[in-house]
Design a protein around this motif. Structure first.
Motif, PDB file in Angstrom:
ATOM      1  N   ASP A 211       0.779  -1.199   0.092  1.00 18.68           N
ATOM      2  CA  ASP A 211       0.058  -0.119   0.207  1.00 18.68           C
ATOM      3  C   ASP A 211       0.873   1.261   0.306  1.00 18.68           C
ATOM      4  N   PHE A 212       1.881   1.424   0.743  1.00 15.28           N
ATOM      5  CA  PHE A 212       2.759   2.386   0.899  1.00 15.28           C
ATOM      6  C   PHE A 212       3.421   2.593  -0.449  1.00 15.28           C
ATOM      7  N   SER A 213       3.963   1.516  -1.107  1.00 17.91           N
ATOM      8  CA  SER A 213       4.537   1.447  -2.517  1.00 17.91           C
ATOM      9  C   SER A 213       3.539   2.160  -3.637  1.00 17.91           C
ATOM     10  N   ALA A 214       2.190   1.782  -3.471  1.00 17.23           N
ATOM     11  CA  ALA A 214       1.458   2.107  -4.465  1.00 17.23           C
ATOM     12  C   ALA A 214       0.885   3.665  -4.374  1.00 17.23           C
ATOM     13  N   ALA A 215       0.790   4.163  -2.998  1.00 20.46           N
ATOM     14  CA  ALA A 215       0.317   5.382  -2.739  1.00 20.46           C
ATOM     15  C   ALA A 215       1.430   6.434  -3.350  1.00 20.46           C
ATOM     16  N   ILE A 216       0.453   7.760  -3.693  1.00 19.08           N
ATOM     17  CA  ILE A 216       1.258   8.855  -4.295  1.00 19.08           C
ATOM     18  C   ILE A 216       0.905   9.892  -3.243  1.00 19.08           C
ATOM     19  N   ALA A 217       2.281  10.702  -2.990  1.00 15.23           N
ATOM     20  CA  ALA A 217       2.262  11.860  -2.376  1.00 15.23           C
ATOM     21  C   ALA A 217       1.213  12.927  -2.752  1.00 15.23           C
ATOM     22  N   ASP A 218       0.621  13.466  -1.749  1.00 16.56           N
ATOM     23  CA  ASP A 218      -0.459  14.580  -2.052  1.00 16.56           C
ATOM     24  C   ASP A 218       0.009  15.606  -2.963  1.00 16.56           C
ATOM     25  N   PRO A 219      -0.616  16.008  -3.951  1.00 16.03           N
ATOM     26  CA  PRO A 219       0.033  16.922  -5.077  1.00 16.03           C
ATOM     27  C   PRO A 219       0.033  18.235  -4.411  1.00 16.03           C
ATOM     28  N   LEU A 220      -0.696  18.582  -3.393  1.00 16.44           N
ATOM     29  CA  LEU A 220      -0.588  20.043  -2.806  1.00 16.44           C
ATOM     30  C   LEU A 220       0.576  19.814  -1.691  1.00 16.44           C
ATOM     31  N   CYS A 221       1.234  18.731  -1.357  1.00 14.45           N
ATOM     32  CA  CYS A 221       2.190  18.933  -0.132  1.00 14.45           C
ATOM     33  C   CYS A 221       3.096  20.033  -0.245  1.00 14.45           C
ATOM     34  N   LYS A 222       3.578  20.525  -1.559  1.00 15.06           N
ATOM     35  CA  LYS A 222       4.616  21.398  -1.634  1.00 15.06           C
ATOM     36  C   LYS A 222       4.194  22.835  -1.467  1.00 15.06           C
TER      37      LYS A 222
END
Length: 330
Positions: A211-222
């Motif tokens: 699940d961690f590998s497949a997850a994508i960081a939130d596009p707004l995080c930066k």
């Protein structure tokens, strides 16, 4: 990112900020009942079942634990590396890392460092990550549990990590300066322990490696901090309006501040009451549609603010008279 805590206010938010739009000021009390699609979290006296249902509903309005954990790792670039010492006791040391294009976490380590010697004996370790850019009172964190595997100098991933390190950390200074014989290690993830820290997110969950590998960081995080600062400093009236819409008709916020924003919504900390009877509540409000860019997030916030203002004022647009085309004299 994450957890609703009924905790003391950690920062005071002023109420004197100017509002950018020319419109009538918001009345202190609502003229009409508050009608909005937000989830009402400010319930202090409710059954355990009702509170559990409320938390489950709130969880569905925010990124998954895997996505939140991935976001934290993407935001931070340093953490605490815990390895097992020769005496069997855990040793926590400062560690910098980079995230490769493929999403792997790679650490640069001194060849003669204590934690490097520990890894040579026992590769199993953990990396604790808690970004410093989170606002006061927000303590979302992730612990990556796995093993460190050394990359060969001619490995493409090692070369890519070297370039990424130069871009992210530069040459470093002092004990963290780039040194001859530095080694790169790939953190093979076994599982991730995620703990929330925003709004209603009281999650403390183990995320699988898949699940961690497949997850994508939130596009707004930066860009989250830029949006949050803009709302708290330039559009405070809207923040108060969001807080007001999240409370019951008989409760009025004394102050409020936005804590965080992600692609699915945002979190606000609200202070209610006075005369020694203040209560601090964290509320979660969803976006009508996912916001994948800073501009989309600001547009959604503007739209929600306008809708709430129109409902507050019972505003009804006046139709513009239609002008009939002039008849031709020919």
């Amino acid at each position: 990112m994450s957890c609703a805590v009924f905790a003391p206010v950690t920062a005071h938010v002023g109420t004197g900020a100017k509002h950018p739009r020319n419109r009538a000021p918001i009345a202190k009390k609502s003229i009409a009942p508050r009608r909005t699609a937000v989830v009402q979290h400010a319930v202090t006296e409710a059954s355990a079942d009702a509170q559990a249902l409320e938390v489950n509903l709130a969880d569905s309005l925010r990124p998954s634990s895997a996505e939140c954990a991935k976001t934290l790792v993407a935001i931070a670039d340093t953490g605490t590396l815990c390895t097992t010492g020769e005496d069997g006791v855990a040793l926590g040391t400062f560690a910098s890392y980079v995230v490769t294009k493929s999403g792997d976490v790679v650490l640069r380590m001194r060849a003669d460092a204590v934690h490097t010697a520990n890894i040579a004996r026992e590769p199993r370790c953990s990396l604790y990550v808690q970004p410093g850019m989170q606002p006061p009172g927000v303590l979302s964190r992730s612990t990556i549990i796995g093993s460190l595997v050394k990359l060969s100098d001619d490995d493409l991933e090692s070369q890519s990590a070297t370039a990424k390190y130069d871009e992210t950390h530069g040459a470093g200074i002092g004990v963290d300066a780039l040194g001859v014989g530095d080694e790169y290690y790939h953190l093979i993830v076994d599982r991730v322990f995620y703990v929330g820290g925003l709004g209603s997110d009281k999650r403390a969950e183990v995320v699988t490696s898949d699940d961690f590998s497949a997850a994508i960081a939130d596009p707004l995080c930066k860009h989250a901090n830029v949006v949050v600062d803009a709302m708290n400093n330039e559009r405070y009236e809207d923040v108060m309006n969001f807080a007001r819409a999240s409370l019951g008709d008989d409760v009025e916020p004394a102050e409020a501040r936005m804590l965080w924003v992600d692609k699915l919504g945002f979190d606000i900390r609200v202070v209610t009451g006075g005369n020694g009877k203040q209560k601090v509540l964290d509320v979660r409000l969803p976006f009508p549609a996912p916001a994948n860019t800073q501009q989309e997030a600001l547009s959604s916030l503007t739209m929600l603010a306008q809708v709430m203002w129109e409902e507050e004022k019972q505003y009804t647009p006046v139709p513009v008279p239609r002008e009939e085309p002039e008849e031709s004299k020919e």
